[in-house]
Design a protein around this motif. Structure first.
Motif, PDB file in Angstrom:
ATOM      1  N   TRP A  70       0.871  -1.175   0.000  1.00  0.00           N
ATOM      2  CA  TRP A  70       0.000   0.000   0.000  1.00  0.00           C
ATOM      3  C   TRP A  70       0.905   1.221   0.000  1.00  0.00           C
ATOM      4  O   TRP A  70       2.077   1.119   0.378  1.00  0.00           O
ATOM      5  CB  TRP A  70      -0.947  -0.040   1.197  1.00  0.00           C
ATOM      6  CG  TRP A  70      -0.324   0.120   2.538  1.00  0.00           C
ATOM      7  CD1 TRP A  70      -0.109   1.285   3.212  1.00  0.00           C
ATOM      8  CD2 TRP A  70       0.159  -0.924   3.395  1.00  0.00           C
ATOM      9  NE1 TRP A  70       0.474   1.031   4.421  1.00  0.00           N
ATOM     10  CE2 TRP A  70       0.654  -0.307   4.564  1.00  0.00           C
ATOM     11  CE3 TRP A  70       0.233  -2.311   3.287  1.00  0.00           C
ATOM     12  CZ2 TRP A  70       1.216  -1.038   5.614  1.00  0.00           C
ATOM     13  CZ3 TRP A  70       0.786  -3.024   4.329  1.00  0.00           C
ATOM     14  CH2 TRP A  70       1.265  -2.404   5.471  1.00  0.00           C
ATOM     15  N   GLY A  77      -3.841   4.092   5.704  1.00  0.00           N
ATOM     16  CA  GLY A  77      -3.416   2.784   6.153  1.00  0.00           C
ATOM     17  C   GLY A  77      -3.574   2.552   7.644  1.00  0.00           C
ATOM     18  O   GLY A  77      -3.565   1.428   8.091  1.00  0.00           O
ATOM     19  N   ASP A  86      -2.659  -2.651  17.838  1.00  0.00           N
ATOM     20  CA  ASP A  86      -3.957  -2.966  17.224  1.00  0.00           C
ATOM     21  C   ASP A  86      -3.878  -2.857  15.709  1.00  0.00           C
ATOM     22  O   ASP A  86      -4.423  -3.684  14.989  1.00  0.00           O
ATOM     23  CB  ASP A  86      -5.047  -2.021  17.743  1.00  0.00           C
ATOM     24  CG  ASP A  86      -5.507  -2.416  19.133  1.00  0.00           C
ATOM     25  OD1 ASP A  86      -5.355  -3.592  19.477  1.00  0.00           O
ATOM     26  OD2 ASP A  86      -6.011  -1.544  19.862  1.00  0.00           O
ATOM     27  N   ARG A  89      -2.149  -5.823  14.412  1.00  0.00           N
ATOM     28  CA  ARG A  89      -3.037  -6.982  14.432  1.00  0.00           C
ATOM     29  C   ARG A  89      -3.989  -6.934  13.238  1.00  0.00           C
ATOM     30  O   ARG A  89      -4.244  -7.938  12.581  1.00  0.00           O
ATOM     31  CB  ARG A  89      -3.856  -6.958  15.727  1.00  0.00           C
ATOM     32  CG  ARG A  89      -3.766  -8.251  16.489  1.00  0.00           C
ATOM     33  CD  ARG A  89      -4.549  -8.174  17.772  1.00  0.00           C
ATOM     34  NE  ARG A  89      -3.687  -8.236  18.917  1.00  0.00           N
ATOM     35  CZ  ARG A  89      -3.616  -7.332  19.881  1.00  0.00           C
ATOM     36  NH1 ARG A  89      -4.361  -6.252  19.825  1.00  0.00           N
ATOM     37  NH2 ARG A  89      -2.812  -7.489  20.886  1.00  0.00           N
ATOM     38  N   PHE A  90      -4.502  -5.745  12.969  1.00  0.00           N
ATOM     39  CA  PHE A  90      -5.414  -5.562  11.846  1.00  0.00           C
ATOM     40  C   PHE A  90      -4.725  -5.929  10.531  1.00  0.00           C
ATOM     41  O   PHE A  90      -5.262  -6.677   9.715  1.00  0.00           O
ATOM     42  CB  PHE A  90      -5.899  -4.110  11.821  1.00  0.00           C
ATOM     43  CG  PHE A  90      -6.857  -3.805  10.717  1.00  0.00           C
ATOM     44  CD1 PHE A  90      -8.164  -4.236  10.784  1.00  0.00           C
ATOM     45  CD2 PHE A  90      -6.454  -3.098   9.600  1.00  0.00           C
ATOM     46  CE1 PHE A  90      -9.055  -3.967   9.767  1.00  0.00           C
ATOM     47  CE2 PHE A  90      -7.336  -2.813   8.577  1.00  0.00           C
ATOM     48  CZ  PHE A  90      -8.636  -3.257   8.667  1.00  0.00           C
ATOM     49  N   ILE A  91      -3.528  -5.399  10.355  1.00  0.00           N
ATOM     50  CA  ILE A  91      -2.764  -5.678   9.134  1.00  0.00           C
ATOM     51  C   ILE A  91      -2.489  -7.178   9.026  1.00  0.00           C
ATOM     52  O   ILE A  91      -2.626  -7.773   7.955  1.00  0.00           O
ATOM     53  CB  ILE A  91      -1.425  -4.896   9.160  1.00  0.00           C
ATOM     54  CG1 ILE A  91      -1.690  -3.393   9.216  1.00  0.00           C
ATOM     55  CG2 ILE A  91      -0.542  -5.277   7.989  1.00  0.00           C
ATOM     56  CD1 ILE A  91      -1.892  -2.728   7.915  1.00  0.00           C
ATOM     57  N   ARG A  93      -4.238  -9.570  10.152  1.00  0.00           N
ATOM     58  CA  ARG A  93      -5.464 -10.270   9.784  1.00  0.00           C
ATOM     59  C   ARG A  93      -5.774 -10.125   8.304  1.00  0.00           C
ATOM     60  O   ARG A  93      -6.052 -11.112   7.637  1.00  0.00           O
ATOM     61  CB  ARG A  93      -6.651  -9.716  10.575  1.00  0.00           C
ATOM     62  CG  ARG A  93      -6.737 -10.312  11.938  1.00  0.00           C
ATOM     63  CD  ARG A  93      -8.062  -9.981  12.604  1.00  0.00           C
ATOM     64  NE  ARG A  93      -7.905 -10.257  14.009  1.00  0.00           N
ATOM     65  CZ  ARG A  93      -7.836  -9.327  14.950  1.00  0.00           C
ATOM     66  NH1 ARG A  93      -7.963  -8.049  14.642  1.00  0.00           N
ATOM     67  NH2 ARG A  93      -7.668  -9.668  16.201  1.00  0.00           N
ATOM     68  N   ILE A  94      -5.734  -8.885   7.808  1.00  0.00           N
ATOM     69  CA  ILE A  94      -6.178  -8.735   6.420  1.00  0.00           C
ATOM     70  C   ILE A  94      -5.142  -9.239   5.427  1.00  0.00           C
ATOM     71  O   ILE A  94      -5.488  -9.604   4.323  1.00  0.00           O
ATOM     72  CB  ILE A  94      -6.621  -7.294   6.064  1.00  0.00           C
ATOM     73  CG1 ILE A  94      -5.501  -6.306   6.256  1.00  0.00           C
ATOM     74  CG2 ILE A  94      -7.834  -6.880   6.870  1.00  0.00           C
ATOM     75  CD1 ILE A  94      -5.869  -4.934   5.744  1.00  0.00           C
ATOM     76  N   TYR A  95      -3.867  -9.281   5.816  1.00  0.00           N
ATOM     77  CA  TYR A  95      -2.863  -9.829   4.892  1.00  0.00           C
ATOM     78  C   TYR A  95      -2.552 -11.285   5.211  1.00  0.00           C
ATOM     79  O   TYR A  95      -1.611 -11.847   4.671  1.00  0.00           O
ATOM     80  CB  TYR A  95      -1.596  -8.981   4.914  1.00  0.00           C
ATOM     81  CG  TYR A  95      -1.756  -7.654   4.197  1.00  0.00           C
ATOM     82  CD1 TYR A  95      -1.529  -7.547   2.831  1.00  0.00           C
ATOM     83  CD2 TYR A  95      -2.156  -6.516   4.883  1.00  0.00           C
ATOM     84  CE1 TYR A  95      -1.687  -6.337   2.174  1.00  0.00           C
ATOM     85  CE2 TYR A  95      -2.333  -5.306   4.239  1.00  0.00           C
ATOM     86  CZ  TYR A  95      -2.091  -5.219   2.880  1.00  0.00           C
ATOM     87  OH  TYR A  95      -2.253  -4.027   2.227  1.00  0.00           O
ATOM     88  N   GLN A  96      -3.300 -11.857   6.129  1.00  0.00           N
ATOM     89  CA  GLN A  96      -3.168 -13.280   6.452  1.00  0.00           C
ATOM     90  C   GLN A  96      -1.748 -13.649   6.879  1.00  0.00           C
ATOM     91  O   GLN A  96      -1.157 -14.585   6.361  1.00  0.00           O
ATOM     92  CB  GLN A  96      -3.574 -14.108   5.236  1.00  0.00           C
ATOM     93  CG  GLN A  96      -4.391 -15.310   5.621  1.00  0.00           C
ATOM     94  CD  GLN A  96      -4.866 -16.090   4.421  1.00  0.00           C
ATOM     95  OE1 GLN A  96      -4.673 -15.675   3.281  1.00  0.00           O
ATOM     96  NE2 GLN A  96      -5.506 -17.200   4.668  1.00  0.00           N
TER      97      GLN A  96
END
Lengths: 215, 265
Positions: A70, A77, A86, A89-91, A93-96
């Motif tokens: 990105w 972002g 946090d 953690r979010f990143i 999750r969305i990037y697996q």
């Protein structure tokens, strides 16, 4: 490979419409380090947003055949009200990716310590840059989109970026928007000069910097 | 070829569920924090709203009206309408508010709407189950005579609410005037939502017109599912289904249009 094909972008405000980019074409090959040059408001950031898929072109298209970060910059972002952890953690999750790996990497890379437990809106721009870089380097992309942000860090950060991005990830591509001609001459192998909505490609970075200085 | 596209569909589905999951957690943390009861706050508001209004009605109208418990009747009306009103108010300007997340290409603007609506839906459902269980113990709420019909009604009501959100969200980005009319519109529509009455209580001519409202159809289904033979209900499940489809098609097209011109800082 990343291909920009006939990219046009206009912004509308009320009845007025302004064409920021007009028929931009270029290709990014693996390993290319492309400098984006242009005066303030020339459309560098817009071009980066279009390549990164943050905004949509008015016409034309961007074809992405490699993984692309990105756009790393001051804004975007992050969620300001969330802490650094946090956001990580979010990143993750969305990037697996595994959160523990990302967490370990950003702790080491950003050196922000306890500040990572604070909301991102309390960070200085240098600290944001550290976090943004840390997160995107933790995920590993084939191509990095960098908007100015590399210059705000202190010497220690610059050294780290240099090491991580330019030495350890030498084979990766990069698109770098910057006003620092010194950095560009040092790092990039090609350049694109954005002026009056037109983008001119240069294989010789020194020539591009010369033309840019004479604008 | 078909196998190839099936694999792509599965990948896409995987990405989208992951994104929505992450967005929901993020939303819950920003809205409710980690202190005290945390995300359980999502059911507090519908609970308070339905509880207080039901108490007021109970005091002013007595324990029963048309042979059914006033408290249960009010609660069965208020929880769905809170879902609708919250869903709508949460979907206004949601794209610009979350703009910075669009830096990540796998996040689509529909995901913002879905994650917010799912949170509201879960909150309302939890509140409903919570309050109904307590009231059933005290014998003021009926044990659902047809739970399937009740749930279908709630689901149709929710799906229609979501399809309205799909239209309101992009409209609020196109024009700020929309935002100013929304609170008044959701307030005005309360009487047309089947909140205060059953269709069997109104004049037959009026009833025919009222049956055009997807909300009323959903509400009648829910109440029939709750009270069964004690009441007469009029509904056609196809009404909310068809209206939802129309709104969704229109809304998705608008979302697509808005995404193309969305300016992100």
């Amino acid at each position: 490979m990343i291909i920009c094909k006939d990219l046009c972008k206009s912004y509308k405000h009320g009845l007025k419409s302004k064409r920021v980019l007009d028929n931009v074409n270029f290709t990014v090959e693996p390993g290319d380090r492309i400098a984006l040059l242009g005066r303030n408001g020339a459309g560098k950031s817009t071009l980066i947003k279009l390549i990164g898929g943050v905004e949509m072109p008015t016409s034309g298209k961007v074809i992405r055949n490699m993984t692309l970060s990105w756009p790393l910059g001051f804004a975007g972002g992050f969620q300001g009200s969330l802490t650094g952890y946090d956001n990580a953690r979010f990143i993750a999750r969305i990037y697996q990716r595994k959160y523990s790996d990302i967490r370990a990497f950003i702790e080491e890379f950003t050196e922000l310590g306890n500040q990572l437990k604070m909301p991102v809106k309390t960070y200085s721009s240098g600290m944001r840059a550290r976090l943004a870089f840390g997160l995107s380097l933790a995920i590993e992309f084939d191509c990095y989109l960098i908007d100015e942000v590399i210059m705000v860090g202190d010497q220690n950060f610059n050294r780290k970026c240099h090491h991580e991005l330019l030495e350890r990830r030498q084979s990766r591509s990069m698109i770098l928007a910057s006003h620092s001609t010194e950095l560009i001459q040092q790092v990039c192998n090609r350049a694109i000069l954005v002026h009056n909505g037109q983008a001119t490609e240069y294989d010789d970075v020194n020539q591009a910097v010369h033309d840019y200085s004479n604008l | 070829m078909s196998k190839f596209s099936l694999a792509r569909l599965r990948d896409g589905w995987g990405t989208q569920t992951r994104v929505i999951h992450a967005l929901m957690i993020r939303e819950l943390i920003t809205r409710f924090g980690r202190e005290n009861i945390g995300f359980l706050w999502i059911m507090v508001e519908p609970l308070l709203f339905a509880g207080i209004v039901a108490t007021l009605w109970r005091v002013s109208k007595g324990p029963e009206e048309h042979g059914i418990s006033v408290i249960a009747f009010v609660i069965s009306g208020y929880i769905p309408i809170t879902l609708f009103r919250h869903g709508i108010s949460r979907s206004q300007a949601v794209f610009t508010a979350n703009g910075s997340l669009l830096y990540h290409r796998q996040i689509k603007i529909i995901d913002f709407l879905l994650s917010r609506f799912i949170i509201e839906f879960l909150g309302s459902s939890m509140a409903y189950i919570f309050i109904a269980s307590i009231l059933i113990v005290f014998d003021t709420f009926p044990i659902p005579s047809d739970i399937g019909l009740f749930m279908s009604g709630f689901l149709l009501y929710s799906i229609f609410s979501f399809s309205v959100c799909l239209v309101i969200a992009p409209l609020s980005e196109i024009s700020e005037t929309v935002e100013k009319f929304v609170p008044v519109t959701t307030y005005i529509m309360i009487p047309f939502s089947g909140l205060f009455y059953m269709l069997s209580w109104v004049h037959p001519t009026l009833r025919e017109y009222m049956l055009f409202s997807p909300f009323i159809n959903g509400m009648e289904m829910m109440r029939k599912g709750l009270w069964g033979d004690q009441i007469t209900a009029y509904y056609n499940p196809w009404n909310p289904i068809i209206f939802s489809m129309i709104f969704a098609v229109f809304g998705l097209a608008l979302c697509r249009h808005v995404r193309r011109t969305l300016t992100i800082e």
